[in-house]
Scaffold this motif. Structure first.
Motif, PDB file in Angstrom:
ATOM      1  N   PHE A  72      -3.692   3.386 -12.173  1.00  0.00           N
ATOM      2  CA  PHE A  72      -4.830   2.473 -12.189  1.00  0.00           C
ATOM      3  C   PHE A  72      -4.527   1.203 -12.988  1.00  0.00           C
ATOM      4  N   THR A  73      -3.602   1.292 -13.941  1.00  0.00           N
ATOM      5  CA  THR A  73      -3.283   0.122 -14.755  1.00  0.00           C
ATOM      6  C   THR A  73      -2.006  -0.573 -14.296  1.00  0.00           C
ATOM      7  N   LYS A  74      -1.075   0.172 -13.702  1.00  0.00           N
ATOM      8  CA  LYS A  74       0.157  -0.420 -13.175  1.00  0.00           C
ATOM      9  C   LYS A  74       0.260  -0.030 -11.703  1.00  0.00           C
ATOM     10  N   THR A  75      -0.064  -0.969 -10.835  1.00  0.00           N
ATOM     11  CA  THR A  75      -0.099  -0.706  -9.398  1.00  0.00           C
ATOM     12  C   THR A  75       1.300  -0.374  -8.885  1.00  0.00           C
ATOM     13  N   PRO A  76       1.476   0.814  -8.283  1.00  0.00           N
ATOM     14  CA  PRO A  76       2.777   1.149  -7.701  1.00  0.00           C
ATOM     15  C   PRO A  76       3.061   0.293  -6.462  1.00  0.00           C
ATOM     16  N   THR A  77       4.327   0.183  -6.118  1.00  0.00           N
ATOM     17  CA  THR A  77       4.728  -0.507  -4.899  1.00  0.00           C
ATOM     18  C   THR A  77       4.696   0.479  -3.741  1.00  0.00           C
ATOM     19  N   ASN A  78       4.242   0.026  -2.572  1.00  0.00           N
ATOM     20  CA  ASN A  78       4.211   0.883  -1.387  1.00  0.00           C
ATOM     21  C   ASN A  78       5.609   1.285  -0.943  1.00  0.00           C
ATOM     22  N   LEU A  79       5.755   2.547  -0.574  1.00  0.00           N
ATOM     23  CA  LEU A  79       6.959   2.995   0.115  1.00  0.00           C
ATOM     24  C   LEU A  79       6.959   2.393   1.521  1.00  0.00           C
ATOM     25  N   ASP A  80       8.130   2.137   2.070  1.00  0.00           N
ATOM     26  CA  ASP A  80       8.201   1.634   3.448  1.00  0.00           C
ATOM     27  C   ASP A  80       7.713   2.686   4.436  1.00  0.00           C
ATOM     28  N   HIS A  81       8.109   3.934   4.223  1.00  0.00           N
ATOM     29  CA  HIS A  81       7.652   5.033   5.081  1.00  0.00           C
ATOM     30  C   HIS A  81       7.749   6.340   4.300  1.00  0.00           C
ATOM     31  N   GLY A  82       7.064   7.359   4.820  1.00  0.00           N
ATOM     32  CA  GLY A  82       7.047   8.662   4.153  1.00  0.00           C
ATOM     33  C   GLY A  82       6.118   8.662   2.946  1.00  0.00           C
ATOM     34  N   GLY A  83       6.194   9.722   2.171  1.00  0.00           N
ATOM     35  CA  GLY A  83       5.361   9.851   0.985  1.00  0.00           C
ATOM     36  C   GLY A  83       3.914  10.167   1.328  1.00  0.00           C
ATOM     37  N   HIS A  84       3.034   9.787   0.436  1.00  0.00           N
ATOM     38  CA  HIS A  84       1.609  10.079   0.549  1.00  0.00           C
ATOM     39  C   HIS A  84       0.819   8.789   0.377  1.00  0.00           C
ATOM     40  N   GLN A  85      -0.227   8.639   1.178  1.00  0.00           N
ATOM     41  CA  GLN A  85      -1.127   7.498   1.041  1.00  0.00           C
ATOM     42  C   GLN A  85      -2.233   7.884   0.073  1.00  0.00           C
ATOM     43  N   LEU A  86      -2.368   7.136  -1.005  1.00  0.00           N
ATOM     44  CA  LEU A  86      -3.445   7.370  -1.957  1.00  0.00           C
ATOM     45  C   LEU A  86      -4.554   6.350  -1.735  1.00  0.00           C
ATOM     46  N   VAL A  87      -5.759   6.720  -2.117  1.00  0.00           N
ATOM     47  CA  VAL A  87      -6.899   5.807  -2.051  1.00  0.00           C
ATOM     48  C   VAL A  87      -7.415   5.629  -3.472  1.00  0.00           C
ATOM     49  N   PHE A  88      -7.223   4.428  -4.014  1.00  0.00           N
ATOM     50  CA  PHE A  88      -7.784   4.117  -5.330  1.00  0.00           C
ATOM     51  C   PHE A  88      -9.277   3.860  -5.221  1.00  0.00           C
ATOM     52  N   THR A  89      -9.651   3.107  -4.198  1.00  0.00           N
ATOM     53  CA  THR A  89     -11.049   2.699  -4.061  1.00  0.00           C
ATOM     54  C   THR A  89     -11.461   2.653  -2.604  1.00  0.00           C
ATOM     55  N   LEU A  90     -12.608   3.209  -2.332  1.00  0.00           N
ATOM     56  CA  LEU A  90     -13.337   3.011  -1.085  1.00  0.00           C
ATOM     57  C   LEU A  90     -14.726   2.573  -1.531  1.00  0.00           C
ATOM     58  N   ALA A  91     -15.115   1.373  -1.152  1.00  0.00           N
ATOM     59  CA  ALA A  91     -16.409   0.849  -1.600  1.00  0.00           C
ATOM     60  C   ALA A  91     -17.067   0.056  -0.478  1.00  0.00           C
ATOM     61  N   VAL A  92     -18.373   0.215  -0.370  1.00  0.00           N
ATOM     62  CA  VAL A  92     -19.158  -0.481   0.653  1.00  0.00           C
ATOM     63  C   VAL A  92     -20.295  -1.221  -0.049  1.00  0.00           C
ATOM     64  N   SER A  93     -20.545  -2.430   0.402  1.00  0.00           N
ATOM     65  CA  SER A  93     -21.639  -3.238  -0.152  1.00  0.00           C
ATOM     66  C   SER A  93     -22.952  -2.465  -0.049  1.00  0.00           C
ATOM     67  N   PRO A  94     -23.794  -2.549  -1.078  1.00  0.00           N
ATOM     68  CA  PRO A  94     -25.101  -1.893  -0.996  1.00  0.00           C
ATOM     69  C   PRO A  94     -25.906  -2.344   0.231  1.00  0.00           C
ATOM     70  N   LEU A  95     -25.670  -3.555   0.695  1.00  0.00           N
ATOM     71  CA  LEU A  95     -26.397  -4.084   1.861  1.00  0.00           C
ATOM     72  C   LEU A  95     -25.888  -3.520   3.184  1.00  0.00           C
TER      73      LEU A  95
END
Length: 161
Positions: A72-95
């Motif tokens: 959360f404090t040091k953003t990792p670099t994306n792998l080109d392929h493989g590994g796992h996709q993480l979700v730090f944030t999913l957010a939707v406007s209250p509207l």
């Protein structure tokens, strides 16, 4: 509505949505989001209606199966392929809530992850959000090691293989 890659010009709207959806202790700062926009362009997606940001999803693709607090404090670099996709944030406007935008953003990021041959998509969430993620095909893997914002977080995971 369209789901597109993030643009730096989206930052003010992203911050408004972040502040509306998370406590001050949970929310990422503007500097953190600027870094995420720069470092995670392939895995930072925005739902928009013309110039209005309705919601967003962001996270890195990494070797680790689950989120670790230091990410959360040091953003990792994306792998080109493989590994796992993480979700730090999913957010939707209250509207724009209750229009399935969050589910559509999850699906869009899963498609990106499948193209890059990721093994899974995972995230941490608060207990009250577990039913939402389970309704989107995620499985509760139990309490996370995270102590982010002094909350109890749960690991949710969707296998892609």
């Amino acid at each position: 509505m369209k789901i597109t890659p993030v643009k730096m010009t989206d930052l003010p709207q992203l911050m408004a949505i972040e502040k509306a959806g998370f406590s001050a202790a949970e929310a990422g700062s503007e500097a953190v989001y600027r870094d995420r926009i720069e470092r995670l362009p392939e895995t930072f997606l925005v739902a928009r209606e013309a110039a209005v940001v309705l919601g967003f999803i962001v996270g890195p693709a990494v070797p680790a199966r689950f989120i670790e607090d230091e990410m959360f404090t040091k953003t990792p670099t994306n792998l080109d392929h493989g590994g796992h996709q993480l979700v730090f944030t999913l957010a939707v406007s209250p509207l724009a809530r209750h229009q399935k935008i969050g589910s559509q953003l999850l699906t869009a990021l899963e498609q990106v992850a499948r193209k890059a041959q990721r093994k899974s998509v995972s995230l941490t969430c608060l207990e009250r959000l577990i039913p939402f993620y389970e309704s989107n095909g995620y499985q509760n893997q139990g309490v996370a090691a995270s102590s982010h914002a002094g909350e109890t977080w749960y690991n949710l995971e969707k296998t892609l293989e």
